[in-house]
Design an enzyme around this catalytic site. Sequence first.
Site, PDB file in Angstrom:
ATOM      1  CB  SER A 165      -2.166  90.728 -36.579  1.00 17.90           C
ATOM      2  OG  SER A 165      -0.782  91.130 -36.532  1.00 17.90           O
ATOM      3  NE  ARG A 213     -10.056  84.866 -29.169  1.00 20.33           N
ATOM      4  CZ  ARG A 213      -9.023  84.991 -29.383  1.00 20.33           C
ATOM      5  NH1 ARG A 213      -8.416  86.299 -29.389  1.00 20.33           N
ATOM      6  NH2 ARG A 213      -8.127  83.956 -29.457  1.00 20.33           N
ATOM      7  N   GLY A 256      -0.192  83.166 -31.072  1.00 17.42           N
ATOM      8  CA  GLY A 256      -1.135  81.808 -31.758  1.00 17.42           C
ATOM      9  C   GLY A 256      -2.384  81.804 -31.117  1.00 17.42           C
TER      10      GLY A 256
HETATM   11  N1  ASP Z   1      -2.695  85.219 -29.270  1.00 21.47           N
HETATM   12  C1  ASP Z   1      -3.495  86.048 -30.194  1.00 21.47           C
HETATM   13  C2  ASP Z   1      -5.258  85.917 -29.829  1.00 21.47           C
HETATM   14  O1  ASP Z   1      -5.440  84.684 -29.534  1.00 21.47           O
HETATM   15  C3  ASP Z   1      -3.567  85.768 -31.643  1.00 21.47           C
HETATM   16  C4  ASP Z   1      -2.132  85.350 -32.194  1.00 21.47           C
HETATM   17  O2  ASP Z   1      -1.092  85.662 -31.621  1.00 21.47           O
HETATM   18  O3  ASP Z   1      -2.155  85.058 -33.402  1.00 21.47           O
HETATM   19  O4  ASP Z   1      -5.634  86.760 -29.617  1.00 21.47           O
END
Ligand code: ASP
Length: 330
Positions: free
Chosen positions: A85, A215, A239
Amino acid sequence: MTNRRSFIKTAAIASAAVALNSFKGKPEENDFSSKKGKKPIVLSTWNFGIQANAAAWEILKNKGRALDAVEAGVKVPEGDPKERSVGYGGRPDRDGRVTLDACIMDENANIGSVACLEFIKHPISVARGVMEKTPHVMLVGDGALQFALSQGFKKENLLTEESEKEWKEWLKDSKYKPIANIENHDTIGMIALDASGNLSGACTTSGMAFKMHGRVGDSPIIGAGLYVDNEIGAATATGHGEEVIRISGCHLVVELMRQGKSPQKACEEAVARIVKLTKNRNKDLKDIQVGFIALNKKGEYGSYCIQGGFNYAVNDETGNRLIDADYFLK
Ligand code: ASP
């Protein structure tokens, strides 16, 4: 008339003094909700925060600068292909392209950010380059890549076999549905207070898996995914970025600390803001996860999120540990 005028002037000075006082982050009475840490201290989001903190701690324990610590810290998951991620090995967008977002902020309110950056393993260092070597604060897409290459960063394929396999599987029904706490998103946000009492922060992610190309989430946006005010404190978020951006999340957390809230209460109030807006917009809160972590100038820290499952790592002289964040949806 003169009396009235001087009364108004005196009253204005008095209320300005009160405002100034609260600007020093005067604590609210009887708020012992935050945990006490001692500088130097570093906090970061999720399990991978443990390894990231360990790298940051090497710098902090030797009286290094918080800025260097947060950059070194978040580079650990950025460079790890097993972390799906962040950085190298991050899940791609729906077109199979790995696009990265990152930002960094130091104790003097210097800021740098990159968004939708491809082919560069360490977007956080490119963000630092934007901060230190350009007259700008944010570069995106091709422009960010061109800048990175001009600074000697190597162009690499970031799509690992595992991520490609997962993307091809996803293509079968191509439904974009990021699920709270399921491993198809997660950001590393890191905030630190160094031995000299200075704060800095860094935030880096590959964003939501299988997002539309182009995005951008909260993570590279100063004030949303990260904010640092060296007089008050620092905050970072993880998040659903759309929800964090909607409330200018981390700036809000820091402003709440400025008004006297503890880091814990400030995170709780920012989450409450998202909860309220979600209800007002007739959306289902169960589909959303947002977590904040916050640290104040005294080394006190706190965290709060919408749903259970978010944790963060804290490292100070007493060691490096994972803490489960308290949450709203019980
Ligand atoms: N905040 C991140 C985003 O929206 C993803 C995440 O932290 O899970 O790209």
